[in-house]
Write a protein that holds these residues in place. Structure first.
Motif, PDB file in Angstrom:
ATOM      1  N   GLY A 165      45.481  39.877  22.858  1.00  0.00           N
ATOM      2  CA  GLY A 165      45.402  39.927  24.221  1.00  0.00           C
ATOM      3  C   GLY A 165      44.865  39.031  25.415  1.00  0.00           C
ATOM      4  N   CYS A 166      43.759  38.641  24.798  1.00  0.00           N
ATOM      5  CA  CYS A 166      42.773  37.915  26.012  1.00  0.00           C
ATOM      6  C   CYS A 166      43.556  36.767  25.390  1.00  0.00           C
ATOM      7  N   ALA A 167      43.422  36.456  23.875  1.00  0.00           N
ATOM      8  CA  ALA A 167      44.398  35.514  23.590  1.00  0.00           C
ATOM      9  C   ALA A 167      45.391  34.125  24.114  1.00  0.00           C
ATOM     10  N   GLY A 168      46.405  35.747  24.197  1.00  0.00           N
ATOM     11  CA  GLY A 168      47.626  35.252  25.170  1.00  0.00           C
ATOM     12  C   GLY A 168      47.574  35.380  26.505  1.00  0.00           C
ATOM     13  N   ALA A 169      46.946  35.504  27.547  1.00  0.00           N
ATOM     14  CA  ALA A 169      46.648  35.973  28.817  1.00  0.00           C
ATOM     15  C   ALA A 169      47.067  34.108  29.210  1.00  0.00           C
ATOM     16  N   ARG A 170      46.286  33.185  27.786  1.00  0.00           N
ATOM     17  CA  ARG A 170      45.975  31.412  28.640  1.00  0.00           C
ATOM     18  C   ARG A 170      47.833  31.249  28.902  1.00  0.00           C
ATOM     19  N   LYS A 171      48.737  31.889  28.528  1.00  0.00           N
ATOM     20  CA  LYS A 171      49.893  31.888  28.492  1.00  0.00           C
ATOM     21  C   LYS A 171      50.616  32.332  29.766  1.00  0.00           C
ATOM     22  N   SER A 172      49.851  33.153  30.116  1.00  0.00           N
ATOM     23  CA  SER A 172      50.108  34.151  31.319  1.00  0.00           C
ATOM     24  C   SER A 172      50.186  33.191  32.673  1.00  0.00           C
ATOM     25  N   HIS A 173      49.025  32.816  32.924  1.00  0.00           N
ATOM     26  CA  HIS A 173      48.320  32.325  34.060  1.00  0.00           C
ATOM     27  C   HIS A 173      48.747  30.375  34.001  1.00  0.00           C
ATOM     28  N   PHE A 174      48.495  30.684  35.476  1.00  0.00           N
ATOM     29  CA  PHE A 174      49.086  29.144  36.696  1.00  0.00           C
ATOM     30  C   PHE A 174      48.933  29.350  37.616  1.00  0.00           C
ATOM     31  N   VAL A 175      48.152  27.739  37.512  1.00  0.00           N
ATOM     32  CA  VAL A 175      46.916  27.517  38.533  1.00  0.00           C
ATOM     33  C   VAL A 175      47.409  26.056  39.364  1.00  0.00           C
ATOM     34  N   SER A 176      46.933  26.168  40.007  1.00  0.00           N
ATOM     35  CA  SER A 176      47.232  25.064  41.099  1.00  0.00           C
ATOM     36  C   SER A 176      45.484  24.901  41.327  1.00  0.00           C
ATOM     37  N   HIS A 249      30.315  20.627  39.755  1.00  0.00           N
ATOM     38  CA  HIS A 249      30.729  19.465  40.773  1.00  0.00           C
ATOM     39  C   HIS A 249      31.830  19.024  40.966  1.00  0.00           C
ATOM     40  N   GLU A 250      33.371  19.636  39.850  1.00  0.00           N
ATOM     41  CA  GLU A 250      33.773  20.185  40.883  1.00  0.00           C
ATOM     42  C   GLU A 250      34.673  20.180  41.672  1.00  0.00           C
ATOM     43  N   ARG A 251      33.602  21.928  41.637  1.00  0.00           N
ATOM     44  CA  ARG A 251      33.915  22.810  44.050  1.00  0.00           C
ATOM     45  C   ARG A 251      34.602  22.865  43.425  1.00  0.00           C
ATOM     46  N   GLU A 252      35.943  23.607  42.926  1.00  0.00           N
ATOM     47  CA  GLU A 252      36.734  23.770  42.666  1.00  0.00           C
ATOM     48  C   GLU A 252      37.660  25.128  43.434  1.00  0.00           C
ATOM     49  N   VAL A 253      38.523  25.035  44.222  1.00  0.00           N
ATOM     50  CA  VAL A 253      39.107  26.108  44.501  1.00  0.00           C
ATOM     51  C   VAL A 253      40.420  26.272  44.168  1.00  0.00           C
ATOM     52  N   ARG A 254      40.687  27.474  43.346  1.00  0.00           N
ATOM     53  CA  ARG A 254      41.819  27.564  42.820  1.00  0.00           C
ATOM     54  C   ARG A 254      43.174  28.099  42.998  1.00  0.00           C
ATOM     55  N   ALA A 255      44.770  27.802  42.909  1.00  0.00           N
ATOM     56  CA  ALA A 255      45.488  29.527  43.844  1.00  0.00           C
ATOM     57  C   ALA A 255      46.381  29.691  41.917  1.00  0.00           C
ATOM     58  N   MET A 256      46.275  30.259  41.981  1.00  0.00           N
ATOM     59  CA  MET A 256      46.368  31.594  40.642  1.00  0.00           C
ATOM     60  C   MET A 256      47.432  31.936  41.023  1.00  0.00           C
ATOM     61  N   ILE A 257      48.611  32.312  39.264  1.00  0.00           N
ATOM     62  CA  ILE A 257      49.741  33.128  39.378  1.00  0.00           C
ATOM     63  C   ILE A 257      49.666  33.924  38.454  1.00  0.00           C
ATOM     64  N   THR A 258      50.286  34.833  38.021  1.00  0.00           N
ATOM     65  CA  THR A 258      50.452  35.287  36.970  1.00  0.00           C
ATOM     66  C   THR A 258      52.309  35.509  36.422  1.00  0.00           C
ATOM     67  N   ASN A 259      52.230  34.974  35.071  1.00  0.00           N
ATOM     68  CA  ASN A 259      53.945  34.785  34.892  1.00  0.00           C
ATOM     69  C   ASN A 259      53.984  35.299  33.360  1.00  0.00           C
ATOM     70  N   SER A 260      54.573  36.278  32.794  1.00  0.00           N
ATOM     71  CA  SER A 260      54.927  36.331  31.477  1.00  0.00           C
ATOM     72  C   SER A 260      55.708  35.906  31.305  1.00  0.00           C
ATOM     73  N   ASN A 261      56.472  36.028  31.862  1.00  0.00           N
ATOM     74  CA  ASN A 261      58.072  36.201  31.196  1.00  0.00           C
ATOM     75  C   ASN A 261      58.548  33.970  31.480  1.00  0.00           C
ATOM     76  N   SER A 262      57.328  33.341  32.205  1.00  0.00           N
ATOM     77  CA  SER A 262      57.914  32.431  31.750  1.00  0.00           C
ATOM     78  C   SER A 262      57.193  31.354  30.251  1.00  0.00           C
ATOM     79  N   GLN A 263      57.874  30.079  29.889  1.00  0.00           N
ATOM     80  CA  GLN A 263      57.903  30.089  28.977  1.00  0.00           C
ATOM     81  C   GLN A 263      57.179  28.408  29.163  1.00  0.00           C
TER      82      GLN A 263
END
Length: 318
Positions: A165-176, A249-263
């Protein structure tokens, strides 16, 4: 305590999201496992309160135990930058949507990682003991009737399923991804624009980003944590909010959404571009014609944006 109705209005959902760490009545700061109560007062006002203030509720929507967020929410006025090539900027204007890349396509192999592969035995041992303890100590009113062999088999099965499940989670998280800074960054110009001569930077604030995405509470906006993976692990539920300290150094702020249906390797989220963009900065190495072209194209597309030339292009006095 009242029966939980599970009824959440948008106002209650927002209240709980933005006041997650404290009671909205007495401002008590929750600590791990404190009881949190979401519901409504007699006049219908949404409330998110501690047990002491739960007497204000006439309807209990949900009661849960507090767990700190794995990320910090930036202040509304936090300045954010997104450095991009002209093609990506044009896509933003044309599609009126913000592109969210799938986590496994962000370029960092440690996106969503619990740690280093060399430390897997530590994780496996921790998880195995957790599963075994949970099996041997069921909730009140239940009894474990499994044999030692069955318990062993169940723990091993749960361990395999958890790791998969942990390995597969990379395919359901989308980031800006966005860069937090009060001023533009020379390093970011070089890092996040393939052709710096044809690059731009969109400047916004956290509140503008949130509003431009329709105040969608499914889209989490937070600061990244940076840690030394050789010395510590990400927080609980924080693997997608944690990077190696080498990326600090990136000082990142991210917007993130999960979508387990998108391929897809990325998804477009509708965005109010005018709400999002406060200013647009032109690359310090861009030729004069490029700035004129970008402004002309954006105007023809119906936008009235404010453009600035990068301050890094100013002429020095020797």
């Amino acid at each position: 305590m009242y029966h939980m109705t599970g009824r959440f209005t948008l106002e209650l959902s927002k209240l709980r999201y933005f006041h997650w760490d404290s009671c909205c009545v007495c401002h008590y700061q929750f600590i791990q496992n404190d009881a949190c109560n979401s519901g409504y007062s007699a006049d219908g006002t949404p409330l998110y309160v501690c047990d002491k203030c739960a007497t204000h509720l006439v309807e209990l929507a949900e009661r849960n135990n507090y767990t700190p967020r794995a990320y910090l929410i930036p202040k509304d006025e936090t300045i954010l930058w997104r450095y991009m090539d002209f093609s990506k900027f044009l896509s933003l204007l044309d599609n009126r949507s913000l592109y969210f890349a799938r986590a496994d396509h962000l370029g960092d192999p440690f996106e969503g990682a619990r740690g280093r592969l060399v430390d897997k035995p530590i994780w496996d041992d921790h998880l195995y003991n957790f599963f075994k303890s949970a099996t041997l100590n069921p909730p009140p009113g239940h009894t474990c009737t499994l044999t030692p062999e069955q318990i062993e088999a169940q723990c091993q099965r749960l361990l395999i399923e958890f790791n998969e499940g942990c390995a597969g989670a990379r395919k359901s998280h989308f980031v800006s991804c966005w860069h937090e800074n009060d001023i533009e960054s020379e390093a970011m110009w070089k890092l996040y624009s393939t052709h710096q001569e044809n690059a731009l930077a969109v400047k916004t604030t956290k509140i503008n980003l949130y509003k431009s995405l329709g105040e969608n509470l499914d889209i989490k906006i937070g600061k990244m944590n940076y840690i030394d993976f050789s010395k510590e692990f990400p927080k609980n539920n924080g693997v997608f909010w944690t990077k190696r300290i080498s990326f600090e150094h990136e000082r990142e702020v991210r917007a993130m959404i999960t979508n387990s249906n998108s391929q897809e390797i990325g998804i477009q989220i509708p965005c109010n571009v005018t709400e999002l963009i406060n200013e647009v900065y032109i690359s310090p190495t861009a030729p004069p014609w490029f700035a004129a072209m970008v402004q002309s194209v954006s105007t023809k597309m119906g936008y009235n944006l404010r453009f600035n030339h990068s301050s890094l292009a100013e002429t020095p006095l020797y």
